[in-house]
Write a protein that holds these residues in place. Sequence first.
Motif, PDB file in Angstrom:
ATOM      1  N   SER A   1       0.861  -1.192   0.000  1.00 27.25           N
ATOM      2  CA  SER A   1       0.000   0.000   0.000  1.00 27.25           C
ATOM      3  C   SER A   1       0.897   1.242   0.000  1.00 27.25           C
ATOM      4  O   SER A   1       2.119   1.138   0.174  1.00 27.25           O
ATOM      5  CB  SER A   1      -0.897  -0.012   1.238  1.00 27.25           C
ATOM      6  OG  SER A   1      -0.086   0.061   2.382  1.00 27.25           O
ATOM      7  N   ALA A   2       0.270   2.427  -0.141  1.00 23.82           N
ATOM      8  CA  ALA A   2       1.051   3.664  -0.261  1.00 23.82           C
ATOM      9  C   ALA A   2       1.836   3.982   1.006  1.00 23.82           C
ATOM     10  O   ALA A   2       2.874   4.652   0.955  1.00 23.82           O
ATOM     11  CB  ALA A   2       0.128   4.824  -0.621  1.00 23.82           C
ATOM     12  N   ASP A   3       1.375   3.523   2.174  1.00 28.08           N
ATOM     13  CA  ASP A   3       2.159   3.824   3.388  1.00 28.08           C
ATOM     14  C   ASP A   3       3.277   2.802   3.623  1.00 28.08           C
ATOM     15  O   ASP A   3       4.018   2.867   4.593  1.00 28.08           O
ATOM     16  CB  ASP A   3       1.246   3.954   4.624  1.00 28.08           C
ATOM     17  CG  ASP A   3       0.590   2.645   4.973  1.00 28.08           C
ATOM     18  OD1 ASP A   3       0.671   1.712   4.141  1.00 28.08           O
ATOM     19  OD2 ASP A   3      -0.005   2.531   6.063  1.00 28.08           O
ATOM     20  N   CYS A   4       3.395   1.862   2.705  1.00 26.47           N
ATOM     21  CA  CYS A   4       4.432   0.840   2.853  1.00 26.47           C
ATOM     22  C   CYS A   4       5.734   1.357   2.232  1.00 26.47           C
ATOM     23  O   CYS A   4       6.135   0.942   1.143  1.00 26.47           O
ATOM     24  CB  CYS A   4       3.954  -0.426   2.161  1.00 26.47           C
ATOM     25  SG  CYS A   4       4.499  -1.885   3.005  1.00 26.47           S
TER      26      CYS A   4
ATOM     27  N   GLU B   1       5.063  -8.874  11.054  1.00 26.85           N
ATOM     28  CA  GLU B   1       4.167  -8.802   9.890  1.00 26.85           C
ATOM     29  C   GLU B   1       4.851  -9.428   8.664  1.00 26.85           C
ATOM     30  O   GLU B   1       4.226 -10.150   7.877  1.00 26.85           O
ATOM     31  CB  GLU B   1       3.814  -7.327   9.617  1.00 26.85           C
ATOM     32  CG  GLU B   1       2.745  -7.156   8.556  1.00 26.85           C
ATOM     33  CD  GLU B   1       2.448  -5.686   8.244  1.00 26.85           C
ATOM     34  OE1 GLU B   1       3.185  -4.792   8.728  1.00 26.85           O
ATOM     35  OE2 GLU B   1       1.476  -5.442   7.518  1.00 26.85           O
ATOM     36  N   PHE B   2       6.145  -9.148   8.543  1.00 28.09           N
ATOM     37  CA  PHE B   2       6.932  -9.708   7.436  1.00 28.09           C
ATOM     38  C   PHE B   2       6.901 -11.234   7.492  1.00 28.09           C
ATOM     39  O   PHE B   2       6.713 -11.916   6.487  1.00 28.09           O
ATOM     40  CB  PHE B   2       8.357  -9.173   7.573  1.00 28.09           C
ATOM     41  CG  PHE B   2       9.301  -9.552   6.479  1.00 28.09           C
ATOM     42  CD1 PHE B   2       8.921  -9.509   5.137  1.00 28.09           C
ATOM     43  CD2 PHE B   2      10.618  -9.918   6.780  1.00 28.09           C
ATOM     44  CE1 PHE B   2       9.807  -9.836   4.128  1.00 28.09           C
ATOM     45  CE2 PHE B   2      11.513 -10.244   5.772  1.00 28.09           C
ATOM     46  CZ  PHE B   2      11.104 -10.212   4.454  1.00 28.09           C
ATOM     47  N   GLN B   3       7.061 -11.774   8.719  1.00 22.60           N
ATOM     48  CA  GLN B   3       7.093 -13.235   8.861  1.00 22.60           C
ATOM     49  C   GLN B   3       5.739 -13.857   8.508  1.00 22.60           C
ATOM     50  O   GLN B   3       5.665 -14.979   8.030  1.00 22.60           O
ATOM     51  CB  GLN B   3       7.526 -13.609  10.289  1.00 22.60           C
ATOM     52  CG  GLN B   3       9.007 -13.282  10.486  1.00 22.60           C
ATOM     53  CD  GLN B   3       9.485 -13.339  11.918  1.00 22.60           C
ATOM     54  OE1 GLN B   3       8.676 -13.319  12.842  1.00 22.60           O
ATOM     55  NE2 GLN B   3      10.791 -13.383  12.111  1.00 22.60           N
ATOM     56  N   GLN B   4       4.666 -13.102   8.736  1.00 22.27           N
ATOM     57  CA  GLN B   4       3.336 -13.586   8.372  1.00 22.27           C
ATOM     58  C   GLN B   4       3.130 -13.533   6.868  1.00 22.27           C
ATOM     59  O   GLN B   4       2.563 -14.443   6.268  1.00 22.27           O
ATOM     60  CB  GLN B   4       2.248 -12.694   9.016  1.00 22.27           C
ATOM     61  CG  GLN B   4       2.132 -12.833  10.519  1.00 22.27           C
ATOM     62  CD  GLN B   4       1.755 -14.239  10.918  1.00 22.27           C
ATOM     63  OE1 GLN B   4       0.918 -14.866  10.273  1.00 22.27           O
ATOM     64  NE2 GLN B   4       2.402 -14.759  11.941  1.00 22.27           N
ATOM     65  N   LYS B   5       3.581 -12.422   6.253  1.00 23.89           N
ATOM     66  CA  LYS B   5       3.240 -12.176   4.856  1.00 23.89           C
ATOM     67  C   LYS B   5       4.227 -12.740   3.837  1.00 23.89           C
ATOM     68  O   LYS B   5       3.890 -12.863   2.666  1.00 23.89           O
ATOM     69  CB  LYS B   5       3.136 -10.657   4.617  1.00 23.89           C
ATOM     70  CG  LYS B   5       1.923 -10.032   5.280  1.00 23.89           C
ATOM     71  CD  LYS B   5       1.773  -8.598   4.844  1.00 23.89           C
ATOM     72  CE  LYS B   5       0.440  -8.025   5.287  1.00 23.89           C
ATOM     73  NZ  LYS B   5       0.357  -6.582   5.039  1.00 23.89           N
TER      74      LYS B   5
ATOM     75  N   CYS C   1       7.115  -6.724   0.159  1.00 25.55           N
ATOM     76  CA  CYS C   1       6.247  -7.818   0.618  1.00 25.55           C
ATOM     77  C   CYS C   1       5.075  -7.275   1.430  1.00 25.55           C
ATOM     78  O   CYS C   1       4.331  -8.040   2.051  1.00 25.55           O
ATOM     79  CB  CYS C   1       7.051  -8.816   1.448  1.00 25.55           C
ATOM     80  SG  CYS C   1       8.376  -9.578   0.512  1.00 25.55           S
ATOM     81  N   GLY C   2       4.929  -5.954   1.479  1.00 28.73           N
ATOM     82  CA  GLY C   2       3.777  -5.342   2.153  1.00 28.73           C
ATOM     83  C   GLY C   2       3.876  -5.360   3.669  1.00 28.73           C
ATOM     84  O   GLY C   2       2.853  -5.354   4.361  1.00 28.73           O
ATOM     85  N   ALA C   3       5.106  -5.371   4.229  1.00 31.41           N
ATOM     86  CA  ALA C   3       5.245  -5.485   5.686  1.00 31.41           C
ATOM     87  C   ALA C   3       5.990  -4.292   6.282  1.00 31.41           C
ATOM     88  O   ALA C   3       6.994  -3.837   5.724  1.00 31.41           O
ATOM     89  CB  ALA C   3       6.003  -6.764   6.020  1.00 31.41           C
ATOM     90  N   LEU C   4       5.488  -3.806   7.419  1.00 29.26           N
ATOM     91  CA  LEU C   4       6.131  -2.668   8.097  1.00 29.26           C
ATOM     92  C   LEU C   4       6.835  -3.074   9.391  1.00 29.26           C
ATOM     93  O   LEU C   4       7.533  -2.263   9.994  1.00 29.26           O
ATOM     94  CB  LEU C   4       5.093  -1.583   8.410  1.00 29.26           C
ATOM     95  CG  LEU C   4       4.519  -0.845   7.190  1.00 29.26           C
ATOM     96  CD1 LEU C   4       3.433   0.127   7.600  1.00 29.26           C
ATOM     97  CD2 LEU C   4       5.625  -0.108   6.444  1.00 29.26           C
ATOM     98  N   THR C   5       6.619  -4.308   9.835  1.00 28.94           N
ATOM     99  CA  THR C   5       7.320  -4.795  11.032  1.00 28.94           C
ATOM    100  C   THR C   5       7.832  -6.212  10.755  1.00 28.94           C
ATOM    101  O   THR C   5       7.347  -6.877   9.813  1.00 28.94           O
ATOM    102  CB  THR C   5       6.377  -4.881  12.265  1.00 28.94           C
ATOM    103  OG1 THR C   5       5.395  -5.887  11.990  1.00 28.94           O
ATOM    104  CG2 THR C   5       5.701  -3.546  12.549  1.00 28.94           C
ATOM    105  N   ILE C   6       8.747  -6.672  11.587  1.00 31.49           N
ATOM    106  CA  ILE C   6       9.293  -8.018  11.367  1.00 31.49           C
ATOM    107  C   ILE C   6       8.215  -9.102  11.561  1.00 31.49           C
ATOM    108  O   ILE C   6       8.090  -9.986  10.713  1.00 31.49           O
ATOM    109  CB  ILE C   6      10.558  -8.255  12.231  1.00 31.49           C
ATOM    110  CG1 ILE C   6      11.682  -7.343  11.721  1.00 31.49           C
ATOM    111  CG2 ILE C   6      11.004  -9.701  12.192  1.00 31.49           C
ATOM    112  CD1 ILE C   6      12.932  -7.315  12.577  1.00 31.49           C
TER     113      ILE C   6
END
Length: 502
Positions: A23-26, A468-472, A461-466
């Motif tokens: 998204s744009a805030d990513c 979240e990254f591991q989920q996505k 990958c659309g992630a802002l935290t670690i």
Amino acid sequence: MAYYYDEPSRTFSEYLLVPGYSSADCIPSNVTLKTPVVKFKKGENPEISMNVPVVSAIMQSVSNDTMAIALAREGGISFIYCSQSIERQAEMIKRVKNYKAGFVSSDSNVHPDNTLADVLALKEKTGHSTVAVTDDGTPTGKFVGIITSRDYRVSRMDTETKVSEFMTPLSKIIYAEDGITLSEANDIIWDHKINVLPIIDGNQQFVSFVFRKDYDAHKVNVNELLDSSKRYIVGAGVNTRDYEERIPALVEAGVDILCIDSSEGFTEWQKRTLSYVRETYGDKVKIGAGNVVDRDGFRFLADAGADFVKVGIGGGAICITREAKGIGRGQATAVIEVARARDEYFEETGVYVPICSDGGIVQDYHLTLALAMGADFCMLGRYFARFDESPSNKVIVNGNYMKEYWGEGSARARNWQRYDSGGAAKLSFEEGVDSYVPYAGRLHDNLKISLSKMKSAMCNCGALTIPEFQQKARITLVSSVSIVEGGAHDVVLKDQQTRAVE
Ligand SMILES: NC(=O)c1ccc[n+]([C@@H]2O[C@H](COP(=O)([O-])OP(=O)(O)OC[C@H]3O[C@@H](n4cnc5c(N)ncnc54)[C@H](O)[C@@H]3O)[C@@H](O)[C@H]2O)c1
């Protein structure tokens, strides 16, 4: 009959991340790399987290007090090596804990009877133009004055002029008493429009300088990792032999976190060491353990009380355990299995035990992959050994600057005699090599680039935290042919030998 794994064990280079929607805030400036270091219960916060997901390896050629200060300044933790005497290791810990960011112990000091020639020689040697004048010429003597380049004119003065004749004496200097905070010191610097503020104790003994030019440098380090007394956080390695003497000395010196240093953590030695810590200190002293490469090893150490578990056998650049003993596992496979075990353990017990991927990081993107695969943070040796802040020598090899880098399993490290094979027979083979790595400059500059690549990939990958990254994260194995496709190919690379045709 031996157990056979269905799948081969794999390394980071065999995988890639497949991007997802962003998204744009990513954007990288919105990414936070904060990560837990020690275990915590569901719904609670870990007592120690880091602001960047990297720690420096428990190695003589990597982690001393200088490296620890530099890395804590960036938000990570160094584990100071334990292949040295207990006293020396504790001294290193004390130096980190006593280090006050922004308060500089002066390396340029003279006494009043020195001459202008002495001051000029000192300036040439240190490159610093602010010189403290103390009664005995030491950095802790009675402070009597200061010399900056505004105090003398070389073209008009006899170089034999005594310091006492041209220094600015204490009576004309703005100074502050020891105990002042850095922010108070900076306020005085700004209010009085001065460039340097001497800090002096109640007996007029010189303590340190605070410089105006350091103000911005300090402000830049928004990620600094500090304890509740605003001192840098530091770790230390320990072994499974002298822990009953070493751990109390390190705790006394102010260490924040320990880690058992061994190639193999699935052992009774580690359980005994962890039990000692729990029996002696309860949960107050934090200690990681390892290394393991599978679910059983992880559960053993988690049950034994480890605060985090370190993963990886034989993946380090200087490590030859796999060649020497045929023991090990591809680093990616080990991280994937242990991360699953960590999640399963969390489900079952409600206790999250962070895992650290140790070894096998060659490219910056390997760090990103290790996190995507479930590592909470990574331990790096070769990476940090290349920087100014590592303890090893900088040398010229074939015209190129290099830093020395040697494994803890090499004969060079083992000269610090702690090793035998558990009995009278000494280990007669090496598990590490002695080598050079290309010198790469300052830690700050390099880490900034590595972490910005990580943040950028997380955004892809659309992630802002670690977490979240591991989920996505979606990870694919790559064929050997697509690995070739990933590098520069089918072009003729330009190099220094290429000449333009006039
Ligand atoms: N991560 C890796 O892949 C890797 C590989 C090789 C070496 N290393 C590094 O090399 C260094 C040496 O590793 P290591 O595994 O040889 O060290 P270690 O001290 O854990 O083990 C050395 C030997 O001593 C034995 N031992 C340990 N504690 C004992 C005790 N209290 N009493 C009797 N025997 C005991 C062990 O079983 C082992 O045989 C470490 O710094 C390690 O991190 C790392």
